[in-house]
Design an enzyme around this catalytic site. Structure first.
Site, PDB file in Angstrom:
ATOM      1  N   SER A   1       7.765  -6.284 -35.403  1.00 20.92           N
ATOM      2  CA  SER A   1       7.324  -5.444 -34.287  1.00 20.92           C
ATOM      3  C   SER A   1       8.469  -5.086 -33.347  1.00 20.92           C
ATOM      4  O   SER A   1       9.395  -5.879 -33.133  1.00 20.92           O
ATOM      5  CB  SER A   1       6.231  -6.148 -33.494  1.00 20.92           C
ATOM      6  OG  SER A   1       5.065  -6.285 -34.258  1.00 20.92           O
ATOM      7  N   GLU A   2       8.359  -3.890 -32.779  1.00 23.10           N
ATOM      8  CA  GLU A   2       9.294  -3.403 -31.766  1.00 23.10           C
ATOM      9  C   GLU A   2       8.471  -2.791 -30.626  1.00 23.10           C
ATOM     10  O   GLU A   2       7.263  -2.568 -30.789  1.00 23.10           O
ATOM     11  CB  GLU A   2      10.229  -2.353 -32.360  1.00 23.10           C
ATOM     12  CG  GLU A   2      11.120  -2.889 -33.467  1.00 23.10           C
ATOM     13  CD  GLU A   2      12.051  -1.833 -34.052  1.00 23.10           C
ATOM     14  OE1 GLU A   2      12.763  -2.150 -35.020  1.00 23.10           O
ATOM     15  OE2 GLU A   2      12.056  -0.691 -33.534  1.00 23.10           O
TER      16      GLU A   2
ATOM     17  N   TRP B   1       7.558  -9.645 -29.561  1.00 23.58           N
ATOM     18  CA  TRP B   1       6.470 -10.531 -29.996  1.00 23.58           C
ATOM     19  C   TRP B   1       6.929 -11.432 -31.141  1.00 23.58           C
ATOM     20  O   TRP B   1       6.181 -11.674 -32.085  1.00 23.58           O
ATOM     21  CB  TRP B   1       5.222  -9.731 -30.410  1.00 23.58           C
ATOM     22  CG  TRP B   1       4.776  -8.721 -29.401  1.00 23.58           C
ATOM     23  CD1 TRP B   1       4.617  -7.386 -29.593  1.00 23.58           C
ATOM     24  CD2 TRP B   1       4.426  -8.965 -28.025  1.00 23.58           C
ATOM     25  NE1 TRP B   1       4.207  -6.774 -28.434  1.00 23.58           N
ATOM     26  CE2 TRP B   1       4.083  -7.725 -27.447  1.00 23.58           C
ATOM     27  CE3 TRP B   1       4.391 -10.113 -27.221  1.00 23.58           C
ATOM     28  CZ2 TRP B   1       3.690  -7.598 -26.126  1.00 23.58           C
ATOM     29  CZ3 TRP B   1       4.017  -9.977 -25.898  1.00 23.58           C
ATOM     30  CH2 TRP B   1       3.667  -8.746 -25.370  1.00 23.58           C
TER      31      TRP B   1
ATOM     32  N   ALA C   1       6.864   0.108 -32.097  1.00 24.80           N
ATOM     33  CA  ALA C   1       6.441  -0.035 -33.497  1.00 24.80           C
ATOM     34  C   ALA C   1       5.734  -1.371 -33.665  1.00 24.80           C
ATOM     35  O   ALA C   1       6.347  -2.376 -34.005  1.00 24.80           O
ATOM     36  CB  ALA C   1       7.641   0.053 -34.439  1.00 24.80           C
ATOM     37  N   GLY C   2       4.427  -1.359 -33.402  1.00 29.49           N
ATOM     38  CA  GLY C   2       3.625  -2.551 -33.596  1.00 29.49           C
ATOM     39  C   GLY C   2       2.790  -2.378 -34.847  1.00 29.49           C
ATOM     40  O   GLY C   2       3.254  -2.573 -35.961  1.00 29.49           O
ATOM     41  N   SER C   3       1.537  -1.977 -34.671  1.00 28.89           N
ATOM     42  CA  SER C   3       0.718  -1.670 -35.837  1.00 28.89           C
ATOM     43  C   SER C   3       1.272  -0.469 -36.594  1.00 28.89           C
ATOM     44  O   SER C   3       1.109  -0.348 -37.809  1.00 28.89           O
ATOM     45  CB  SER C   3      -0.727  -1.400 -35.400  1.00 28.89           C
ATOM     46  OG  SER C   3      -1.301  -2.582 -34.865  1.00 28.89           O
TER      47      SER C   3
ATOM     48  N   GLU D   1       0.364 -12.418 -44.924  1.00 27.55           N
ATOM     49  CA  GLU D   1       0.195 -12.756 -43.514  1.00 27.55           C
ATOM     50  C   GLU D   1      -1.250 -12.557 -43.092  1.00 27.55           C
ATOM     51  O   GLU D   1      -1.846 -13.410 -42.417  1.00 27.55           O
ATOM     52  CB  GLU D   1       1.112 -11.894 -42.645  1.00 27.55           C
ATOM     53  CG  GLU D   1       0.957 -12.178 -41.156  1.00 27.55           C
ATOM     54  CD  GLU D   1       1.795 -11.257 -40.277  1.00 27.55           C
ATOM     55  OE1 GLU D   1       1.916 -11.560 -39.084  1.00 27.55           O
ATOM     56  OE2 GLU D   1       2.305 -10.239 -40.777  1.00 27.55           O
ATOM     57  N   ARG D   2      -1.852 -11.436 -43.478  1.00 26.08           N
ATOM     58  CA  ARG D   2      -3.207 -11.126 -43.024  1.00 26.08           C
ATOM     59  C   ARG D   2      -4.226 -12.073 -43.637  1.00 26.08           C
ATOM     60  O   ARG D   2      -5.200 -12.459 -42.985  1.00 26.08           O
ATOM     61  CB  ARG D   2      -3.529  -9.669 -43.349  1.00 26.08           C
ATOM     62  CG  ARG D   2      -2.752  -8.712 -42.458  1.00 26.08           C
ATOM     63  CD  ARG D   2      -2.732  -7.287 -42.952  1.00 26.08           C
ATOM     64  NE  ARG D   2      -1.899  -6.477 -42.071  1.00 26.08           N
ATOM     65  CZ  ARG D   2      -1.394  -5.285 -42.398  1.00 26.08           C
ATOM     66  NH1 ARG D   2      -1.638  -4.765 -43.602  1.00 26.08           N
ATOM     67  NH2 ARG D   2      -0.641  -4.624 -41.545  1.00 26.08           N
TER      68      ARG D   2
ATOM     69  N   THR E   1       7.190 -14.547 -32.644  1.00 22.94           N
ATOM     70  CA  THR E   1       6.542 -15.837 -32.457  1.00 22.94           C
ATOM     71  C   THR E   1       7.463 -16.980 -32.857  1.00 22.94           C
ATOM     72  O   THR E   1       8.051 -16.968 -33.940  1.00 22.94           O
ATOM     73  CB  THR E   1       5.245 -15.902 -33.279  1.00 22.94           C
ATOM     74  OG1 THR E   1       4.401 -14.813 -32.899  1.00 22.94           O
ATOM     75  CG2 THR E   1       4.515 -17.210 -33.040  1.00 22.94           C
TER      76      THR E   1
END
Length: 398
Positions: A129-130, A159, A133-135, A244-245, A161
């Protein structure tokens, strides 16, 4: 699909339960069940225990250090770990990067990086993510320009983590700014200790600093840290996101959370009766239990497909949506069950060793903090709205 466990599978369950009873540190399990924060040392300790038993990378092929389990064994293991209070395995190295390297990495990368993931020598974080540029991940703007035997990386990730613990980050970078969005992206492994890498923490609503911003200024990355082909990173990114999902769904953790909710609802009184006898509350509990049973079946189907040599597709988006909604509903019900005792925010109560007198039932101490923190579940890994678009395209053809 036969959803009844065989005698051999039940014997495996007993083996897992015995292992957890003998090897899972009680101190760590107590923190997990109470919803308290784990330290890096806690997570490293559990990582090492699982690795020593050969059960850490339980979805990797045996040739690379996995246990050779099938779908059912993995499901049983994950469920029993969650019920026992086992910490979630830090996913970035084991569950995300590992499968990408096994499928797309060259032999030198597999030989070098995979053992370091298992040993814990490398702690990985994810540079996807940026700010813009997330989803919409294909909009990444962090660039990597090749100069001789290195890429020069400039840009920002957000973000990130547990980036504060990491020494390595796998990144999506733009290597061709003239190509279509998805076509000019590459998958790069970056040492967090490289000159030009700066990490800034982001404090979340519950007071934690588990997410971070990472800035890259003229960071030199060896060309051999490119995974697969240049400008083909979008393919690898999508493959990683399906894992991941599927993991975000957290079926085992949903089962454990529901069990905790049922215990609480049997103890808390309303109008002279246990809360689980209140018609409205009982109806919400029953609905979430039904949804969870349905998700368990879907999860087994997805894992079985992966074990057969496939990769989770749009089904992982279905799991991500339902799993996150179920976990959020359970946390909402726990918070509701605590009533006014969930209102006070006592940050110290989220840490081991807090000697302060609890305000109300012990479960109330972390109820609000966990409720608010896990609102993120339906956002990260691709928001649930984006997952619905994926399902509509890949399954319904819309």
């Amino acid at each position: 699909m036969d959803l009844n466990f065989t005698p051999q599978e039940e014997a495996f369950r007993a083996e897992v339960q015995a292992f957890l009873k003998a090897k899972l540190p009680e101190r760590i399990a107590t923190k997990v069940k109470a919803g308290q924060r784990l330290t890096k040392a806690d997570q490293d300790e559990w990582h090492a225990i699982l690795n020593k038993r050969g059960w850490l990378a339980n979805h990797w092929p045996e040739a690379y250090g996995g246990p050779g389990w099938g779908a059912v064994e993995k499901f049983i293991f994950d469920t029993e770990c969650a019920l026992a209070g086992g910490p979630r395995i830090v996913p970035f190295g084991v569950n995300m990067l590992g499968p990408v390297l096994i499928k797309f990495g060259n032999e030198a990368q597999k030989k070098y990086w995979l053992p370091r993931i298992l040993s814990g020598e490398d702690w990985w974080c994810q540079g996807y993510s940026e700010p813009g540029a997330g989803s919409d991940l294909a909009s990444v703007k962090t660039t990597a320009v090749r100069q001789g035997n290195h890429y020069i990386v400039n840009g920002q990730k957000t973000w990130t983590t547990q980036g504060q613990h990491a020494n390595m980050i796998f990144c999506l970078v733009r290597t061709d700014r003239e190509a279509k969005a998805q076509s000019g992206i590459s998958f790069l492994l970056v040492d967090m200790n490289s000159p030009g890498v700066e990490l800034r923490p982001i404090r979340t609503l519950d007071g934690d600093k588990e997410v971070n911003e990472v800035f890259f200024t003229d960071v030199k990355v060896p060309v051999e840290n490119l995974v697969g082909e240049e400008n083909k990173g979008w393919t690898y990114a999508k493959y990683l996101l399906t894992y991941e999902r599927t993991g975000i769904a957290g079926v085992g953790f949903c089962i454990a959370a529901l069990a905790k909710l049922q215990v609480i609802a049997a103890k808390v009184m309303k109008n002279g009766k246990p809360l689980d006898q209140d018609p409205l509350f009982a109806a919400r509990m029953a609905q979430v239990e039904i949804d969870l049973e349905n998700m368990k079946t879907t999860n087994l189907r997805v894992i079985a497909a992966v074990a057969g040599g496939g990769a989770p597709g749009a089904e992982s988006s279905m799991l991500k949506i339902r799993g996150t909604e179920i976990r959020q509903e359970i946390l909402s019900l726990i918070r509701r069950a605590m009533g006014p005792y969930a209102l006070p925010f006592i940050e110290e109560a989220q840490y081991e060793g807090n000697a302060d007198e609890p305000v109300g039932p012990k479960e109330a101490a972390t109820a609000a903090a966990n409720y608010f923190n896990y609102r993120k579940l339906s956002i990260f890994g691709g928001s649930n709205e984006i997952q619905k678009n994926i399902i509509s395209k890949m399954i319904l053809g819309l």
